[in-house]
Scaffold this active site. Structure first.
Site, PDB file in Angstrom:
ATOM      1  N   HIS A   2     -12.323  -9.197   1.290  1.00  0.00           N
ATOM      2  CA  HIS A   2     -12.235  -8.494   2.348  1.00  0.00           C
ATOM      3  C   HIS A   2     -13.039  -7.374   2.509  1.00  0.00           C
ATOM      4  O   HIS A   2     -13.369  -6.738   3.710  1.00  0.00           O
ATOM      5  CB  HIS A   2     -10.785  -7.914   2.536  1.00  0.00           C
ATOM      6  N   GLU A   6     -18.254  -5.274   4.223  1.00  0.00           N
ATOM      7  CA  GLU A   6     -18.327  -3.818   4.504  1.00  0.00           C
ATOM      8  C   GLU A   6     -18.963  -2.876   3.601  1.00  0.00           C
ATOM      9  O   GLU A   6     -19.771  -1.959   4.155  1.00  0.00           O
ATOM     10  CB  GLU A   6     -16.676  -3.258   4.962  1.00  0.00           C
ATOM     11  N   ASP A   7     -18.994  -3.332   2.475  1.00  0.00           N
ATOM     12  CA  ASP A   7     -19.339  -2.345   1.347  1.00  0.00           C
ATOM     13  C   ASP A   7     -20.416  -2.862   0.317  1.00  0.00           C
ATOM     14  O   ASP A   7     -20.679  -2.171  -0.500  1.00  0.00           O
ATOM     15  CB  ASP A   7     -18.089  -1.915   0.617  1.00  0.00           C
TER      16      ASP A   7
HETATM   17  N1  LIG Z   1      -6.987   5.529  -1.363  1.00  0.00           N
HETATM   18  C1  LIG Z   1      -8.248   5.541  -2.134  1.00  0.00           C
HETATM   19  N2  LIG Z   1      -9.031   4.733  -1.336  1.00  0.00           N
HETATM   20  C2  LIG Z   1     -10.338   4.381  -1.851  1.00  0.00           C
HETATM   21  C3  LIG Z   1     -10.745   4.985  -3.336  1.00  0.00           C
HETATM   22  N3  LIG Z   1     -11.824   4.577  -3.482  1.00  0.00           N
HETATM   23  C4  LIG Z   1     -12.366   3.915  -2.375  1.00  0.00           C
HETATM   24  N4  LIG Z   1     -11.499   3.910  -1.349  1.00  0.00           N
HETATM   25  C5  LIG Z   1     -11.533   3.280  -0.266  1.00  0.00           C
HETATM   26  O1  LIG Z   1     -11.810   4.428   0.929  1.00  0.00           O
HETATM   27  C6  LIG Z   1     -11.442   3.945   1.950  1.00  0.00           C
HETATM   28  C7  LIG Z   1     -10.585   5.008   2.704  1.00  0.00           C
HETATM   29  O2  LIG Z   1     -11.401   6.164   2.890  1.00  0.00           O
HETATM   30  P1  LIG Z   1     -12.225   6.630   4.352  1.00  0.00           P
HETATM   31  O3  LIG Z   1     -12.661   7.732   3.928  1.00  0.00           O
HETATM   32  O4  LIG Z   1     -10.680   6.774   5.301  1.00  0.00           O
HETATM   33  O5  LIG Z   1     -12.871   5.587   4.954  1.00  0.00           O
HETATM   34  P2  LIG Z   1     -14.369   4.953   4.716  1.00  0.00           P
HETATM   35  O6  LIG Z   1     -14.814   5.116   3.271  1.00  0.00           O
HETATM   36  O7  LIG Z   1     -14.596   3.754   5.342  1.00  0.00           O
HETATM   37  O8  LIG Z   1     -15.361   6.214   5.418  1.00  0.00           O
HETATM   38  C8  LIG Z   1     -10.725   2.687   1.953  1.00  0.00           C
HETATM   39  O9  LIG Z   1     -11.399   1.620   2.440  1.00  0.00           O
HETATM   40  P3  LIG Z   1     -10.829   0.150   3.084  1.00  0.00           P
HETATM   41  O10 LIG Z   1     -10.338  -0.425   1.856  1.00  0.00           O
HETATM   42  O11 LIG Z   1     -11.975  -0.447   3.660  1.00  0.00           O
HETATM   43  O12 LIG Z   1      -9.600   0.387   4.078  1.00  0.00           O
HETATM   44  P4  LIG Z   1      -9.693   1.186   5.507  1.00  0.00           P
HETATM   45  O13 LIG Z   1      -9.015   2.511   4.961  1.00  0.00           O
HETATM   46  O14 LIG Z   1     -10.866   1.409   5.962  1.00  0.00           O
HETATM   47  O15 LIG Z   1      -8.676   0.515   6.003  1.00  0.00           O
HETATM   48  C9  LIG Z   1     -10.518   2.778   0.321  1.00  0.00           C
HETATM   49  O16 LIG Z   1     -10.453   1.092   0.001  1.00  0.00           O
HETATM   50  C10 LIG Z   1      -9.571   5.509  -3.984  1.00  0.00           C
HETATM   51  O17 LIG Z   1      -9.700   6.055  -5.105  1.00  0.00           O
HETATM   52  N5  LIG Z   1      -8.291   5.696  -3.308  1.00  0.00           N
HETATM   53 MN   LIG Z   2     -10.250  -2.568   1.335  1.00  0.00          MN
END
Ligand SMILES: Nc1nc2c(ncn2[C@@H]2O[C@H](COP(=O)(O)OP(=O)(O)O)[C@@H](OP(=O)(O)OP(=O)(O)O)[C@H]2O)c(=O)[nH]1
Ligand SMILES: [Mn+2]
Length: 187
Positions: A68, A72-73
Site C-alpha cells: 500500500h 507513495e513512498d
Molecule cells: N505514527 C507513525 N507514523 C509514521 C512513522 N514513520 C512513518 N510514518 C508514516 O507517517 C505518515 C503520517 O505522517 P504525516 O506527516 O501525517 O504524513 P506524510 O508523511 O504523508 O506527510 C503515515 O503515512 P501513511 O502510512 O501513508 O498513512 P496516512 O497517515 O497518510 O494515511 C505513517 O505511515 C512512525 O514512526 N509513527
Molecule cells: Mn501506510
C-alpha cells in the site's frame, strides 16, 4: 486477468512474492521513530491487522496492504504493480495512494473527501493503516513531532475513519477505543 505471477503461482507463493517485492522496495526506509524501525514493519503489520483482527481472507486485500505504501513512498509505479500482481491489486493500491505532488493539507483533505467513495477492499486497507499508525502514536512520538501534531493526526484520522464506517466491525471498534482513550470526539 493476466500478470507475470498470478497465473502460475499458488496463494502461499503469491504472498511471499508480494512481501519480498515490498521489502525490496522499502529496504532503505525507516519509520520516523527513535529506534529507526525498518519501514517494512508497517505494511506487514497492516496486513497482519487485517488477517488477525479484521478476519479478512481475501488475498487481494492482503497483497494490497503489503504494497500500500510502495508507490507513495518508493520508486514503484502503478504499471509495475499491474504487470507483476495484476489489475485488481493495482486498483486497490491506487485507491489508497496519496498524490505526493499535492500540498500536504490538500492531500489530507482529499483523504477525508474520498473515503466514502472507496471500494470495500480499499476501505479495509485504509482502516488497518490508520489503526496501525494510531497505535504507533500511542506508544511513541515520531522524531520531530510535537504533542499538537500527534493530536492533529488523531483528529484528522477520526474524520477519515468516520467516513469509512460500516466496513469492518472489529477494526472500527478498535479504532473507536483509541479515539476514546485520546478523548477525540467521533460522531
Ligand atoms: N505514527 C507513525 N507514523 C509514521 C512513522 N514513520 C512513518 N510514518 C508514516 O507517517 C505518515 C503520517 O505522517 P504525516 O506527516 O501525517 O504524513 P506524510 O508523511 O504523508 O506527510 C503515515 O503515512 P501513511 O502510512 O501513508 O498513512 P496516512 O497517515 O497518510 O494515511 C505513517 O505511515 C512512525 O514512526 N509513527
Ligand atoms: Mn501506510
Amino acid at each position: 486477468m493476466s500478470s507475470l505471477i498470478t497465473d502460475t503461482q499458488n496463494h502461499v507463493s503469491l504472498l511471499i512474492e508480494t512481501v519480498d517485492f515490498a521489502a525490496k522496495k522499502h529496504k532503505s526506509q525507516k519509520r520516523k521513530d527513535i529506534a529507526q524501525t525498518p519501514y517494512i514493519n508497517h505494511p506487514i503489520g497492516v496486513a497482519r491487522i487485517l488477517t488477525l483482527e479484521g478476519g479478512v481472507t481475501d488475498l487481494n486485500v492482503i497483497q494490497a496492504a503489503l504494497l500500500h505504501d510502495t508507490v507513495e513512498d518508493t520508486n514503484t509505479t502503478f504499471e509495475e504493480i499491474e504487470e507483476i500482481f495484476g489489475r485488481k491489486i493495482r486498483d486497490i493500491v491506487y485507491e489508497v495512494t496519496d498524490d505526493k505532488t499535492l500540498p500536504k493539507l490538500e492531500r489530507k483533505r482529499l483523504q477525508i473527501e474520498h473515503a466514502p467513495h472507496c471500494t470495500y477492499e480499499a476501505k479495509l486497507v485504509k482502516l488497518a493503516d490508520k489503526l496501525y499508525n494510531l497505535r504507533d502514536l500511542m506508544h511513541q512520538t515520531p522524531r520531530g513531532w510535537t504533542k499538537e501534531r500527534v493530536n492533529e493526526y488523531f483528529v484528522w484520522a477520526s474524520k477519515v475513519v468516520a467516513r469509512l464506517r460500516g466496513t469492518n466491525k472489529e477494526l472500527e471498534s478498535s479504532l473507536d477505543l483509541l479515539f476514546r482513550k485520546r478523548g477525540v470526539v467521533t460522531d
